[in-house]
Motif scaffolding. Structure first.
Motif, PDB file in Angstrom:
ATOM      1  N   VAL A  84       0.934  -1.052  -0.072  1.00  0.00           N
ATOM      2  CA  VAL A  84       0.132  -0.010  -0.079  1.00  0.00           C
ATOM      3  C   VAL A  84       0.822   1.175   0.065  1.00  0.00           C
ATOM      4  CG1 VAL A  84      -1.689   1.217   1.388  1.00  0.00           C
ATOM      5  CG2 VAL A  84      -2.099  -1.200   1.153  1.00  0.00           C
ATOM      6  N   GLU A  85       2.035   1.145   0.816  1.00  0.00           N
ATOM      7  CA  GLU A  85       3.219   2.374   0.719  1.00  0.00           C
ATOM      8  C   GLU A  85       3.711   2.478  -0.631  1.00  0.00           C
ATOM      9  OE1 GLU A  85       6.994   3.858   3.409  1.00  0.00           O
ATOM     10  OE2 GLU A  85       5.341   2.357   4.243  1.00  0.00           O
ATOM     11  N   GLN A  86       3.743   1.431  -1.161  1.00  0.00           N
ATOM     12  CA  GLN A  86       4.413   1.655  -2.582  1.00  0.00           C
ATOM     13  C   GLN A  86       3.427   2.177  -3.561  1.00  0.00           C
ATOM     14  OE1 GLN A  86       7.022  -1.625  -3.960  1.00  0.00           O
ATOM     15  NE2 GLN A  86       6.304  -2.804  -2.079  1.00  0.00           N
ATOM     16  N   ALA A  87       2.270   1.787  -3.535  1.00  0.00           N
ATOM     17  CA  ALA A  87       1.279   2.353  -4.154  1.00  0.00           C
ATOM     18  C   ALA A  87       0.930   3.831  -4.022  1.00  0.00           C
ATOM     19  CB  ALA A  87      -0.096   1.674  -3.891  1.00  0.00           C
ATOM     20  N   GLY A  88       1.301   4.381  -2.851  1.00  0.00           N
ATOM     21  CA  GLY A  88       0.938   5.470  -2.371  1.00  0.00           C
ATOM     22  C   GLY A  88       1.941   6.551  -3.143  1.00  0.00           C
ATOM     23  N   TRP A  89       3.060   5.930  -3.398  1.00  0.00           N
ATOM     24  CA  TRP A  89       4.113   6.963  -3.818  1.00  0.00           C
ATOM     25  C   TRP A  89       4.061   7.060  -5.620  1.00  0.00           C
ATOM     26  CZ3 TRP A  89       7.373   9.929  -1.322  1.00  0.00           C
ATOM     27  CH2 TRP A  89       7.654   9.418  -0.099  1.00  0.00           C
ATOM     28  N   LEU A  90       3.148   6.263  -5.985  1.00  0.00           N
ATOM     29  CA  LEU A  90       3.038   6.305  -7.549  1.00  0.00           C
ATOM     30  C   LEU A  90       2.111   7.599  -8.075  1.00  0.00           C
ATOM     31  CD1 LEU A  90       1.944   2.676  -8.509  1.00  0.00           C
ATOM     32  CD2 LEU A  90       4.025   3.664  -8.845  1.00  0.00           C
ATOM     33  N   LYS A  91       2.533   8.221  -9.001  1.00  0.00           N
ATOM     34  CA  LYS A  91       1.905   9.258  -9.626  1.00  0.00           C
ATOM     35  C   LYS A  91       0.998   8.868 -10.686  1.00  0.00           C
ATOM     36  CE  LYS A  91       5.454  12.785  -8.194  1.00  0.00           C
ATOM     37  NZ  LYS A  91       6.646  13.698  -8.672  1.00  0.00           N
ATOM     38  N   VAL A  92      -0.068   8.354 -10.493  1.00  0.00           N
ATOM     39  CA  VAL A  92      -0.897   7.690 -11.548  1.00  0.00           C
ATOM     40  C   VAL A  92      -2.328   8.295 -11.083  1.00  0.00           C
ATOM     41  CG1 VAL A  92       0.347   5.708 -11.972  1.00  0.00           C
ATOM     42  CG2 VAL A  92      -1.468   5.743 -10.066  1.00  0.00           C
ATOM     43  N   GLN A  94      -6.246   8.799  -9.983  1.00  0.00           N
ATOM     44  CA  GLN A  94      -7.018   8.111  -8.632  1.00  0.00           C
ATOM     45  C   GLN A  94      -7.693   6.689  -9.307  1.00  0.00           C
ATOM     46  OE1 GLN A  94      -6.481   9.288  -5.860  1.00  0.00           O
ATOM     47  NE2 GLN A  94      -7.754   7.682  -4.891  1.00  0.00           N
ATOM     48  N   SER A  95      -8.195   6.588 -10.107  1.00  0.00           N
ATOM     49  CA  SER A  95      -8.854   5.406 -10.550  1.00  0.00           C
ATOM     50  C   SER A  95      -8.103   4.182 -10.712  1.00  0.00           C
ATOM     51  CB  SER A  95      -9.669   5.611 -11.955  1.00  0.00           C
ATOM     52  OG  SER A  95      -8.771   5.580 -12.804  1.00  0.00           O
ATOM     53  N   LEU A  96      -6.936   4.535 -11.324  1.00  0.00           N
ATOM     54  CA  LEU A  96      -5.853   3.283 -11.313  1.00  0.00           C
ATOM     55  C   LEU A  96      -5.380   3.022 -10.009  1.00  0.00           C
ATOM     56  CD1 LEU A  96      -4.162   1.603 -13.184  1.00  0.00           C
ATOM     57  CD2 LEU A  96      -2.478   3.441 -13.350  1.00  0.00           C
ATOM     58  N   LYS A  97      -5.173   3.931  -8.951  1.00  0.00           N
ATOM     59  CA  LYS A  97      -4.792   3.564  -7.709  1.00  0.00           C
ATOM     60  C   LYS A  97      -5.521   2.831  -6.926  1.00  0.00           C
ATOM     61  CE  LYS A  97      -1.812   6.608  -5.819  1.00  0.00           C
ATOM     62  NZ  LYS A  97      -1.230   7.914  -5.348  1.00  0.00           N
ATOM     63  N   GLN A 123     -16.680  -6.157  -9.838  1.00  0.00           N
ATOM     64  CA  GLN A 123     -17.006  -5.679  -8.504  1.00  0.00           C
ATOM     65  C   GLN A 123     -16.535  -4.255  -8.391  1.00  0.00           C
ATOM     66  OE1 GLN A 123     -15.429  -8.234  -5.242  1.00  0.00           O
ATOM     67  NE2 GLN A 123     -15.625 -10.034  -5.941  1.00  0.00           N
ATOM     68  N   THR A 124     -15.544  -3.744  -9.032  1.00  0.00           N
ATOM     69  CA  THR A 124     -15.253  -2.306  -8.608  1.00  0.00           C
ATOM     70  C   THR A 124     -16.213  -1.527  -9.690  1.00  0.00           C
ATOM     71  OG1 THR A 124     -13.562  -2.441 -10.120  1.00  0.00           O
ATOM     72  CG2 THR A 124     -13.003  -2.947  -8.137  1.00  0.00           C
ATOM     73  N   GLY A 125     -16.544  -2.008 -10.703  1.00  0.00           N
ATOM     74  CA  GLY A 125     -17.140  -1.075 -11.659  1.00  0.00           C
ATOM     75  C   GLY A 125     -16.261  -0.481 -12.788  1.00  0.00           C
ATOM     76  N   GLN A 126     -14.983  -0.616 -12.447  1.00  0.00           N
ATOM     77  CA  GLN A 126     -14.055  -0.287 -13.374  1.00  0.00           C
ATOM     78  C   GLN A 126     -13.735  -1.097 -14.595  1.00  0.00           C
ATOM     79  OE1 GLN A 126     -10.492   1.980 -11.494  1.00  0.00           O
ATOM     80  NE2 GLN A 126     -11.213   1.581  -9.710  1.00  0.00           N
ATOM     81  N   ARG A 133      -4.004  -2.867 -16.225  1.00  0.00           N
ATOM     82  CA  ARG A 133      -2.883  -1.952 -16.044  1.00  0.00           C
ATOM     83  C   ARG A 133      -2.367  -1.697 -14.613  1.00  0.00           C
ATOM     84  NH1 ARG A 133      -4.674   3.829 -17.550  1.00  0.00           N
ATOM     85  NH2 ARG A 133      -2.767   4.269 -16.592  1.00  0.00           N
ATOM     86  N   ALA A 134      -3.274  -1.877 -13.577  1.00  0.00           N
ATOM     87  CA  ALA A 134      -3.100  -1.952 -12.401  1.00  0.00           C
ATOM     88  C   ALA A 134      -2.470  -3.316 -11.776  1.00  0.00           C
ATOM     89  CB  ALA A 134      -4.747  -1.839 -11.270  1.00  0.00           C
ATOM     90  N   ARG A 135      -2.848  -4.440 -12.409  1.00  0.00           N
ATOM     91  CA  ARG A 135      -2.119  -5.702 -12.234  1.00  0.00           C
ATOM     92  C   ARG A 135      -0.607  -5.643 -12.688  1.00  0.00           C
ATOM     93  NH1 ARG A 135      -1.616 -11.304 -12.647  1.00  0.00           N
ATOM     94  NH2 ARG A 135      -2.264 -11.477 -14.622  1.00  0.00           N
ATOM     95  N   ARG A 136      -0.577  -5.049 -13.883  1.00  0.00           N
ATOM     96  CA  ARG A 136       0.969  -5.040 -14.361  1.00  0.00           C
ATOM     97  C   ARG A 136       1.806  -4.004 -13.420  1.00  0.00           C
ATOM     98  NH1 ARG A 136      -1.923  -4.565 -19.534  1.00  0.00           N
ATOM     99  NH2 ARG A 136      -1.534  -2.322 -19.405  1.00  0.00           N
ATOM    100  N   LEU A 137       1.303  -2.828 -12.821  1.00  0.00           N
ATOM    101  CA  LEU A 137       1.927  -2.135 -12.099  1.00  0.00           C
ATOM    102  C   LEU A 137       2.500  -3.079 -10.611  1.00  0.00           C
ATOM    103  CD1 LEU A 137       0.168   1.423 -12.008  1.00  0.00           C
ATOM    104  CD2 LEU A 137       2.382   0.608 -12.755  1.00  0.00           C
ATOM    105  N   LEU A 138       1.305  -3.827 -10.155  1.00  0.00           N
ATOM    106  CA  LEU A 138       1.648  -4.392  -9.211  1.00  0.00           C
ATOM    107  C   LEU A 138       2.615  -5.421  -8.936  1.00  0.00           C
ATOM    108  CD1 LEU A 138       0.657  -5.114  -6.221  1.00  0.00           C
ATOM    109  CD2 LEU A 138      -1.135  -6.613  -7.124  1.00  0.00           C
TER     110      LEU A 138
END
Length: 438
Positions: A84-92, A94-97, A123-126, A133-138
């Motif tokens: 979660v902390e690593q995700a917080g540093w990403l400049k992406v 809000q929907s992707l985060k 489930q998220t509606g996105q 894209r989110a899983r590739r980042l993860l």
């Protein structure tokens, strides 16, 4: 082109510090909330805190409750907190985060993703593209491999990172893991038109790879030791309660409040303290009401499961529509929350499952389909093991549920059940087949 000054009126939502605090507070556990309350009261003289008899804790001890002095010792961050902390540093955007945080919340204790990109999108509606894209980042986070769907994808990721020039390794992992497990080296060599020695050498490399992501060891962290809500069965019904309600625990300092209202010399300083304290209490009350409202709806929907049956399909979008709120509110509400029931302790998010509609209109959850698959395999003749396609056909004919062969294979693998060929081979040999790391 010309340079000019123009006036333009627009409407928009400005997120104040207080609004951000209320949104953040919603996804905290009871222990994190209490820690925040203690800090706020320490900094705000107009409020006092009566020492509660029970204080929630994230620390994993046998006792359910702890001495207040334990709160002085900071808890170690879990590997999930690190993500979660690593995700917080990403400049992406809000929907992707938000999609990224949703996937982090759906990782199992091994670091593998328990939900497909398609199911996460529902489930998220996105959009499906956002989830991909989110899983590739993860997959780029540390430790390597968190976010992989399974053991096979994690092996392929390691090969891509450590052995990028080897084409044989990827092909073997993608198509021939079962043959390698059964030591059918000659068959694999013939199919790939390579020497058998190369297959054996490749197997040694594969077996040297890690079977799962190397998660930091901070002790058991899959389910917090402390429940945020307790559900009790009484008089044929259920009673839901918050064991750590702050009502009655936070008190106003009457002398300072009187000084503030009388407008004495400290009024200017106390004005900021009073407004901040009032906002804190409102945020806490709003958080508690939202959590209880969401939990009550979940319990009503999953009453059959609590009575010994199976889960009914439920998505964030569906619950958000019933309550008239945004999906992100439901997502934050159920994040990190644990419900203690007569059946045991469950994370609130575990009550959200995808499902299918039978031919007669009945809803069937993915968990129920998994149970049916497990039951079919348990009852089958191992020498005539059912293929995934046959099980898909049987689900359609006997239970009016139309699922694809790929879906059956995915659910079977999630139950750690081998394929039909491996089950037949094991039955003929009278023992268990040789398995790779799992």
């Amino acid at each position: 082109m010309k340079l000019e000054l123009t006036h333009k009126q627009t409407t928009g939502l400005v997120m104040t510090t207080q609004m951000r605090q209320a949104i953040t507070m919603l996804q905290w556990t009871s222990a994190e909330l209490w820690e925040h309350i203690q800090q706020e009261i320490h900094e705000n003289p107009i409020l006092t805190l009566e020492t509660p008899t029970m204080i929630p804790s994230n620390r994993h001890h046998r006792e359910a409750y702890h001495d207040p002095i334990d709160q002085i010792v900071p808890d170690e961050k879990s590997w999930r907190d690190g993500l979660v902390e690593q995700a917080g540093w990403l400049k992406v955007d809000q929907s992707l985060k938000e999609a990224l945080l949703f996937l982090i919340g759906n990782l199992d204790e091994r670091g593998f993703c328990t939900i497909s990109e398609e199911e996460a999108s529902l489930q998220t509606g996105q959009s499906l593209n956002t989830l991909k894209r989110a899983r590739r980042l993860l997959l780029q986070f540390e430790p390597l491999g968190v976010g992989c769907m399974d053991f096979k994808e994690f092996l392929l990721l390691q090969v891509e990172k450590k052995h990028p020039d080897s084409s044989v390794l990827s092909v073997l992992i993608e198509n021939h893991l079962e043959d390698l497990a059964a030591q059918n080296f000659k068959r694999v060599a013939c199919e790939l038109d390579i020497e058998e020695a190369l297959v054996v050498e490749a197997l040694e490399v594969i077996q040297s790879l890690e079977p799962r992501p190397l998660l930091p060891d901070h002790g058991p962290n899959n389910i917090p030791a402390m429940p945020d809500l307790i559900l009790e069965k009484k008089d044929g019904g259920y009673v839901l309660r918050d064991p750590f309600s702050v009502s009655g625990q936070i008190k106003w300092d009457e002398q300072l409040v009187r000084m503030y209202k009388e407008g004495k010399e400290a009024h200017e300083y106390l004005d900021g303290c009073y407004k901040k304290a009032r906002w804190l209490l409102q945020s806490i009350e709003q958080r508690q009401n939202t959590i209880l409202q969401v939990a009550e709806m979940i319990i009503k929907h999953q009453r059959n499961f609590l009575n010994g049956g199976s889960l009914r399909p439920l998505t964030l979008k569906k619950l958000a529509k019933k309550l008239g709120v945004h999906e992100s509110t439901i997502s934050r509400t159920v994040a990190n929350k644990v419900l203690q029931t007569p059946k045991g302790i469950y994370e609130l998010k575990s009550f959200f499952v995808t499902g299918y509609q039978s031919a007669d209109g009945a809803e069937i959850s993915s968990q129920h389909i998994k149970a049916l698959i497990g039951e079919m395999i348990q009852k089958e003749n191992p020498l005539k093991a059912l293929s995934d396609q046959k099980m898909a056909t049987e689900l359609k004919e006997k239970h009016n549920v139309k699922v694809s062969r790929r879906t059956v294979a995915k659910y079977r693998e999630s139950l750690n059940l081998p394929s039909s060929s491996k089950r037949r081979a094991s039955a003929r040999e009278g023992g268990s087949p040789i398995l790779l790391h799992s």
